[in-house]
Design a protein around this motif. Sequence first.
Motif, PDB file in Angstrom:
ATOM      1  N   GLN A   1       0.852  -1.139  -0.085  1.00 43.89           N
ATOM      2  CA  GLN A   1      -0.146  -0.021  -0.085  1.00 43.89           C
ATOM      3  C   GLN A   1       0.899   1.336   0.155  1.00 43.89           C
ATOM      4  O   GLN A   1       1.960   1.308   0.769  1.00 43.89           O
ATOM      5  CB  GLN A   1      -0.754   0.138   1.265  1.00 43.89           C
ATOM      6  N   PRO A   2       0.528   2.201  -0.747  1.00 42.86           N
ATOM      7  CA  PRO A   2       1.305   3.480  -0.906  1.00 42.86           C
ATOM      8  C   PRO A   2       1.132   4.149   0.366  1.00 42.86           C
ATOM      9  O   PRO A   2       1.933   5.252   0.710  1.00 42.86           O
ATOM     10  CB  PRO A   2       0.958   4.112  -1.987  1.00 42.86           C
ATOM     11  N   GLY A   3       0.336   3.996   1.264  1.00 40.90           N
ATOM     12  CA  GLY A   3      -0.008   4.851   2.491  1.00 40.90           C
ATOM     13  C   GLY A   3       1.143   4.517   3.541  1.00 40.90           C
ATOM     14  O   GLY A   3       1.328   5.321   4.715  1.00 40.90           O
ATOM     15  N   ILE A   4       1.852   3.413   3.407  1.00 44.07           N
ATOM     16  CA  ILE A   4       2.869   3.034   4.333  1.00 44.07           C
ATOM     17  C   ILE A   4       4.090   3.788   3.609  1.00 44.07           C
ATOM     18  O   ILE A   4       4.402   3.144   2.518  1.00 44.07           O
ATOM     19  CB  ILE A   4       3.135   1.644   4.621  1.00 44.07           C
TER      20      ILE A   4
ATOM     21  N   PRO B   1       5.427   0.847  -3.886  1.00 37.15           N
ATOM     22  CA  PRO B   1       4.044   1.008  -3.975  1.00 37.15           C
ATOM     23  C   PRO B   1       3.173   0.163  -5.133  1.00 37.15           C
ATOM     24  O   PRO B   1       3.395   0.667  -6.293  1.00 37.15           O
ATOM     25  CB  PRO B   1       3.688   2.352  -3.630  1.00 37.15           C
ATOM     26  N   ARG B   2       2.295  -0.403  -4.849  1.00 39.27           N
ATOM     27  CA  ARG B   2       1.688  -1.242  -5.805  1.00 39.27           C
ATOM     28  C   ARG B   2       1.078  -0.251  -6.950  1.00 39.27           C
ATOM     29  O   ARG B   2       0.940  -0.612  -8.127  1.00 39.27           O
ATOM     30  CB  ARG B   2       0.248  -1.888  -5.143  1.00 39.27           C
ATOM     31  N   PRO B   3       0.542   1.047  -6.619  1.00 38.57           N
ATOM     32  CA  PRO B   3      -0.077   1.680  -7.944  1.00 38.57           C
ATOM     33  C   PRO B   3       0.935   2.043  -8.954  1.00 38.57           C
ATOM     34  O   PRO B   3       0.997   2.220 -10.305  1.00 38.57           O
ATOM     35  CB  PRO B   3      -0.531   2.900  -7.467  1.00 38.57           C
ATOM     36  N   TYR B   4       2.296   1.884  -8.574  1.00 36.88           N
ATOM     37  CA  TYR B   4       3.510   2.175  -9.531  1.00 36.88           C
ATOM     38  C   TYR B   4       4.051   0.891 -10.040  1.00 36.88           C
ATOM     39  O   TYR B   4       5.152   1.032 -10.412  1.00 36.88           O
ATOM     40  CB  TYR B   4       4.339   3.097  -8.931  1.00 36.88           C
TER      41      TYR B   4
END
Length: 176
Positions: A64-67, A172-175
């Motif tokens: 997760q990009p939030g971490i 992070p997963r979105p990238y």
Amino acid sequence: MSLLEMVVAMMMLVLFTGVVVAVLELTARFVADQEAGGDGANGVLIDHQEIQAGLDQLAEVLGQPGISKERLDGRLTEQGWPQIAFSSSENPDRVCAPAGSNPLAWWRLPGPSLSFPAGYRICVWRTGLVESSAQALSSLQPGAKAGIYVLQALPERSGAASLPTRRLFCRPRPYC
């Protein structure tokens, strides 16, 4: 066939059957010990499947990009929480959650309660493909890339009944 030939044939059959039974008993004893694994183990295949499912869930949370990258690298500590230091190979206690614990709770990360088979430490290692900063990724700078990490389930006792397992994941997963 004479009586003597029949007695010899019967003795050979009894001898052959005795050897086969002795070998089967011996191999069954070793296979049962290896398949049982240890206290609370369900066998190698079931334990391996449970570890794979747990590593999938763990990779989803860590991706997760939030971490933040700083939190995962151990540079950012919050309220005395244990640091995760993916880059620290000198101190495996910071990289590996102890056996029998929930890795996310050990690293003080949000997420579901994960349980792994007894006797396995869950570790996270950084590879040579290091992720760029969040600013570089969000602005799509040339050369900015996501990082590749390794999740490992390492048995406390190595043997045929407990096999190490690993999983690669990108964050992070979105990238990715």
